[in-house]
Design an enzyme around this catalytic site. Sequence first.
Site, PDB file in Angstrom:
ATOM      1  N   GLU A  45      -8.319  31.506  59.529  1.00  0.00           N
ATOM      2  CA  GLU A  45      -7.444  31.258  60.684  1.00  0.00           C
ATOM      3  C   GLU A  45      -6.977  29.812  60.776  1.00  0.00           C
ATOM      4  O   GLU A  45      -5.851  29.548  61.198  1.00  0.00           O
ATOM      5  CB  GLU A  45      -8.151  31.658  61.993  1.00  0.00           C
ATOM      6  N   HIS A  68     -16.237  40.238  70.832  1.00  0.00           N
ATOM      7  CA  HIS A  68     -14.992  40.985  70.567  1.00  0.00           C
ATOM      8  C   HIS A  68     -14.416  41.594  71.842  1.00  0.00           C
ATOM      9  O   HIS A  68     -13.654  42.553  71.770  1.00  0.00           O
ATOM     10  CB  HIS A  68     -15.239  42.109  69.550  1.00  0.00           C
TER      11      HIS A  68
END
Lengths: 344, 324
Positions: A71, A140
């Site tokens: 990322e 998450h």
Amino acid sequence: MTVTEKEASPATRRLTTSKAMVEGIAQEMERDPSVFVLGEDVGAYGGIFSSTTGLLERFGPSRVMDTPISETAFIGLATGAATEGMRPIVELMFVDFFGVAMDQIYNHMAKIHFESGGNVKVPVVLMTAVGGGYSDGAQHSQCLWGTFAHLPGMKVVVPSNPVDAKGLMIAAIRDDNPVVYMFHKGIMGLPWMAPNPRALAPVPEEAYEVPIGSAAVVRQGNDVTIATLSLSVHHSLDIAEELSAEGIECEVIDLRTLVPLDRATILSSVAKTGRLLVVDEDYQSFGLSGELAAIVAETDPRLLKVPFMRVAVPDVPIPYSRPLEYAVLPTKTRIAAAVRKLMG
Amino acid sequence: MDQKIKIELYRTMVLIRSFEEAILRDYHADKKPAWDIGAGLIPGEMHLSAGQEPVAAGICANLSPGDGITATHRPHHLAIAHGVSLKALAAEIFGRETGLGKGRGGHMHLFDPASHFSCSGIIAEGYPPALGQAFAFKWKKTPNVIVAVTGEGAANQGAFHESLNLAALWKLPVVFVVEDNDWAISVPRHASTAIASNAERAAAYGIPGERIEDNNVEAIWRSAKTAIDRARSGEGPSLLEIHTVRLWGHFEGDAQAYRDDLDAARAHDPLPAYEAQLISEGFLDSAQAEAIKEESAAEVEAALSFAKASPLPDAADALRYVFA
């Protein structure tokens, strides 16, 4: 992955939120060759939450690129490409992953325009999935929009339905600033999550913008203002309908954008109702709910007839086990209880 | 190497040193008797590049209009060698409205879109945006390249490795440069890095890697040319580690008590060494060298005068430029 859609005439054509988002991206890619998409599993998979379905087939691998799980590199790449005049849409698969790349987001993407004295524009759309309710655990399931909204230099949009999802996506792509586009998994109309009737709606076929910075009053009422966003809009509307039968009329504001925040819509509603409930799936402290309370307090505390209330995640990581997770999420039960308390 | 290039390398190195010496002088001029880092005409941290001129001169002499460079918290030498306006650079350092960032950035946050120059104050984090600039060049089908520079202390950061991988994977027109000045603030290289040459790390990404010793501007020029030509021809990135020298502190005010190599470092000052080489080779004489130094000093003083005469930003404008 197809949902309960029917072939229909354009005026009544219904799309899921995810398909509306993708349609917005595709229309902008058609219009502007400098728009491209990159991220993890945005190609053949079509985005883990169907945010890019079909784009690879339509635009090819030079404009829809799967990246390594890296990322920092690919979000930074998006920023650099934007400084050279491109309009990247970069996906951070789950917002929870921001920790591995936050320097590129808040020290680079968000600050370059300012540090350059306005000489360098950074038109990146950083789209990312947020939210819990399906037992995905503490890493998450977060929303974290308060974190991004806290840091200067990024616009933050959070659609709750298909029409806004498309219009805010198009507005975000056309905006000359970094825009963090946060979509809740529970509003996407995914066939592998709990069915959500509000995730399917008629969506205009043509390209259109929903203006960034404009909240929507999605239900009018005189008794309680519920200021909320994303999936919590759906829960709040459900509760508003239930309580209407008891004679309590809630006004529900879908904030849609956190940065810049539509203060006027919030304040005029609170001026009318005198009661403010903020429903926020992000953590409670130091975030959106406190910010809205502060705005009212700074403007005129006398707008409130009764003390401010909030229903948020009470400063605990999102638990895995279902009874625990639903104890901390802003559920309909908690929202209804708060409204009743506000009404005394 | 022809005389023109040699003289140009020398001239660039002299200009950089003139600039850094002038900033050094003005930075310290009004911070006495009590040291206050936030006081004076130039406030804040100041990382000067004396000793590292060969890196900037050798690389930037190979760049063409439209090529870009991404520097670090110690960026002046690269900005100057790349042709960023000395006046706008000086004005930014002095926090003036006429500066590169209108006084919003400061010396670690310099952006010159006209020359595709930028820098980042965060170690190794200038690499990822450089990938994007390279990506955009490729998309626009221009033959331009980006040189992404960082220090040897950055080679242990994740951003460094992520960037090498992605650039190699996508064959982006980037040249990665590691300026090894032996010191990550106070930590010597041997205490931070498990291998002797960061150039070896290129092998992990299937790209060429080369370490250039001795702060030799002509060797740097030659290796940079090879790497830049390679990137420009579409063959992808390379990694160069350049062993250079940090003559002054990590930042001004750093007493460098931790350094046991200062005498050796001063003996390796690249400027007198290169001047002596050019004179002995017959490409330069003392009078010409003096003339170059005088021209550089005059250019630098003009830039600093411009900066000091420029207006400070209006406090009423403090909220500008957050958004476009």
